[in-house]
Enzyme design. Sequence first.
Site, short mmCIF file in Angstrom:
data_model
loop_
_atom_site.label_atom_id
_atom_site.label_comp_id
_atom_site.label_asym_id
_atom_site.label_seq_id
_atom_site.Cartn_x
_atom_site.Cartn_y
_atom_site.Cartn_z
N GLY A 104 -60.15 -82.97 25.02
CA GLY A 104 -60.96 -83.79 25.65
C GLY A 104 -60.81 -83.24 27.21
O GLY A 104 -59.61 -82.81 27.36
N GLY A 106 -59.21 -83.87 30.11
CA GLY A 106 -57.92 -84.70 30.52
C GLY A 106 -57.58 -84.72 32.02
O GLY A 106 -56.91 -85.48 32.49
N ASP A 266 -60.69 -74.68 21.66
CA ASP A 266 -61.32 -75.67 22.54
C ASP A 266 -61.62 -74.77 24.07
O ASP A 266 -62.20 -75.66 24.90
CB ASP A 266 -60.08 -76.87 22.95
CG ASP A 266 -58.99 -76.32 23.01
OD1 ASP A 266 -58.56 -75.91 22.40
OD2 ASP A 266 -58.36 -76.76 24.44
P1 AMP Z 1 -56.02 -76.20 28.74
O1 AMP Z 1 -54.80 -75.36 28.33
O2 AMP Z 1 -55.82 -76.16 30.27
O3 AMP Z 1 -57.24 -75.56 28.34
O4 AMP Z 1 -55.92 -77.59 28.36
C1 AMP Z 1 -55.71 -78.23 27.19
C2 AMP Z 1 -56.04 -79.57 26.87
O5 AMP Z 1 -54.90 -80.19 28.05
C3 AMP Z 1 -57.26 -80.08 27.65
O6 AMP Z 1 -57.85 -81.07 26.76
C4 AMP Z 1 -56.82 -80.55 28.74
O7 AMP Z 1 -57.82 -81.43 29.58
C5 AMP Z 1 -55.48 -81.12 28.71
N1 AMP Z 1 -54.82 -80.88 30.17
C6 AMP Z 1 -54.30 -79.86 30.60
N2 AMP Z 1 -53.49 -80.11 31.71
C7 AMP Z 1 -53.78 -81.54 31.84
C8 AMP Z 1 -53.26 -82.35 33.03
N3 AMP Z 1 -52.44 -82.03 33.84
N4 AMP Z 1 -53.61 -83.63 32.73
C9 AMP Z 1 -54.40 -84.14 31.62
N5 AMP Z 1 -54.64 -83.15 30.62
C10 AMP Z 1 -54.20 -82.15 30.95
MG MG Z 2 -58.93 -75.91 28.04
#
Ligand code: AMP
Ligand code: MG
Length: 505
Positions: A104, A106, A266
């Site tokens: 989701g 985040g 995702d």
């Molecule tokens: P990503 O690798 O950026 O596509 O992120 C993978 C998952 O981790 C997604 O659900 C993001 O919303 C969550 N996410 C990545 N970085 C953060 C962060 N600093 N704080 C909260 N959620 C994060």
């Molecule tokens: Mg992502």
Amino acid sequence: MTSPCFAEKPDIPATLSLEELGFDNIYTSLPRGFYSCHQPEPLSGQHLIHFNEAAAECIHLDPAQGERPDFLEMLTTPGQWPGTRPIAMCYAGHQFGQFVPRLGDGRALLLGQVRTACNHRWDLHLKGSGLTLYSRQGDGKAVLRSSIREYLASAALHGLGIPTTLALMLSGSSEEVYRETIETGAMILRLAPSHIRFGTFEYYYYQRRFDDLALLGEFVVDHYFGELRHQPEPYLRLLETVVNSTARLIAQWQSVGFCHGVMNSDNMSIHGLTIDYGPFGFMDQYRSGHVCNHSDHLGRYAFDRQPGIGLFNLGCLAQALLPLLDEVPGQAVEKATEVLETYEPAFNRYRLDRKRAKLGLRTEQEGDEALYDDLLGLMEAGNADFTNTFRWLSEPDPLRKDLPNPLGSSRLSENWLSRYTTRLEGDGADPVVRSQQMKAVNPKYILRNYMAEMAIRAARDDHDFDEIGRLMNLLKNPFDEQPGNHRYAVDSPDWSAGLAVSCSS
Ligand code: AMP
Ligand code: MG
């Protein structure tokens, strides 16, 4: 309502203020289990770094709005922007092959959808906006470094004509954010037809919430693939459509040497868009097994594996769609399999089209693919720059001979060039016309890692954002000669090989 596309030039002038944008917020018509409501958290000392007029045009937003002193405040202060209704969307996904049941948004919020006068609907998605229900162990923040990279990369792919989300603005702040070192927080506001991912479907499928899965399917078809609504088996057609757009997207990535660093399910858009730029990379020297993400120790997302990973991810989507495909599970599997089997031929077709176009071939001959692949082999053996080799080949013959040959003067490269010359002679096109056509598909400018890094260092160390503006202008027209910008078209400096880009963002 049609799904918007960045490639279309809106014929309505961009004159609207932030207050005048018409919001729709259709995702909130789904039950509460699909999202959670949050407000953005402004960052301390936040300031606008860049405003992307090309993105503003899509929603008819007046570019002068970026100069409003309260621009960022409107975007990031709870309740300030009339019509927005910020939500975090939930989804699941296969990360590096492993299923994660709840991911989701985040650190991002869907502020709402803008409905334009051309009857297009655009998601406005603020990334780096604070904690949500889906933040897990994260801090809800995005750092300046990765935000600059996403901002520039989405503009670069857009300039190259490759489907992507597109960011409207980039902002920085003085707020400290802790990664491997202390960095500062930043935000981008990005646009896309929707931010629905393969993993959005997986979320409901793996929880066996098949009624919700059906609601999602209906929502997606109704709002984004309306042409499928009245066809028999609309969800099978939906899968077919996504298989096709994903195959085309990955063929496009491969044709410009672009590597997505984290091709998890995702991070795959149901619209066949490039989304969630993390440790992406445009290749400098051609390496078939190039791994752009320093955290990808097993090379799962190596350049030459990305087409296969596309199929893996589509398999995840197909699995999640099974309950919508047929009441009889065996039949559903059969139908999904049949559609998935169209991926490889579709990808190969798109890729071969790109290969021929990059070589400037109008006609089709049996050995064309081998001709292209042998060129890649030569590049790899001779450490030739992928982009610059194709741009060199795009020069018409007498001119090309005066330029340094990136393939070197080995017997193998001489042999290849004479094969190529013979093939071109058989193709019969006028060399000047062919050169123009090749230059329209072989970019002169890409976003090399070192270029993004220079922009990041200037922004971080000197608060100097000019390089970001220069790169945004450069990458708008990557196929043009741009005489004042040749310095960006040479091979990357040696130090760039030592740059490590990881998942940390
Ligand atoms: P990503 O690798 O950026 O596509 O992120 C993978 C998952 O981790 C997604 O659900 C993001 O919303 C969550 N996410 C990545 N970085 C953060 C962060 N600093 N704080 C909260 N959620 C994060
Ligand atoms: Mg992502």
